[in-house]
Design a protein around this motif. Structure first.
Motif, PDB file in Angstrom:
ATOM      1  N   THR A  29     -30.144   9.762 -17.312  1.00 55.84           N
ATOM      2  CA  THR A  29     -30.594  11.149 -17.422  1.00 55.84           C
ATOM      3  C   THR A  29     -32.095  11.253 -17.200  1.00 55.84           C
ATOM      4  OG1 THR A  29     -30.693  10.982 -19.840  1.00 55.84           O
ATOM      5  CG2 THR A  29     -28.709  11.931 -18.891  1.00 55.84           C
ATOM      6  N   ASP A  36     -29.857  17.664 -21.458  1.00 56.18           N
ATOM      7  CA  ASP A  36     -28.530  17.518 -22.069  1.00 56.18           C
ATOM      8  C   ASP A  36     -27.503  18.436 -21.420  1.00 56.18           C
ATOM      9  OD1 ASP A  36     -29.462  15.620 -23.799  1.00 56.18           O
ATOM     10  OD2 ASP A  36     -29.340  16.877 -25.593  1.00 56.18           O
ATOM     11  N   ARG A  55     -25.545  13.710 -27.509  1.00 53.72           N
ATOM     12  CA  ARG A  55     -25.561  14.770 -26.504  1.00 53.72           C
ATOM     13  C   ARG A  55     -24.796  15.982 -26.996  1.00 53.72           C
ATOM     14  NH1 ARG A  55     -29.684  12.984 -24.278  1.00 53.72           N
ATOM     15  NH2 ARG A  55     -29.523  11.503 -22.618  1.00 53.72           N
TER      16      ARG A  55
END
Length: 98
Positions: A29, A36, A55
């Motif tokens: 990420t 998120d 998350r």
């Protein structure tokens, strides 16, 4: 495994632990500069809890009871993994049949 550019559903070694899965999620990420909201994690075992708890978009895809229920933002208790495609906004006519 991936064959001809498609996921096959086959699992290969190594099976990763909780810390490695979470570290990989964070690394990916960050490397793709995702928030998120841009990610979806799914799991069915204790080694997936780190990702799911970390998350907002975690989904639990198992019918295991108790401790799992509090960990995920949502659950898929009935159905198969195509439910994850619907959760991401895909329509049935966009699915690729193998």
């Amino acid at each position: 495994m991936v064959r001809d550019g498609k996921l096959t559903g086959e699992v290969t070694e190594p099976v990763l632990g909780r810390a490695t899965k979470l570290a990989t999620l964070i690394e990916l990420t960050e490397s793709f500069d995702l928030d998120d909201i841009d990610t979806l994690v799914a799991g069915d075992g204790a080694n997936d809890l780190g990702m799911i708890e970390g998350r907002r978009t975690g989904r639990r895809v198992s019918r295991q009871a108790g401790w799992w229920r509090a960990a995920a933002a949502a659950r898929i208790d009935y159905g198969d993994l195509t439910a994850l495609l619907y959760a991401q906004g895909y329509r049935r006519d966009e699915f690729v049949e193998t």
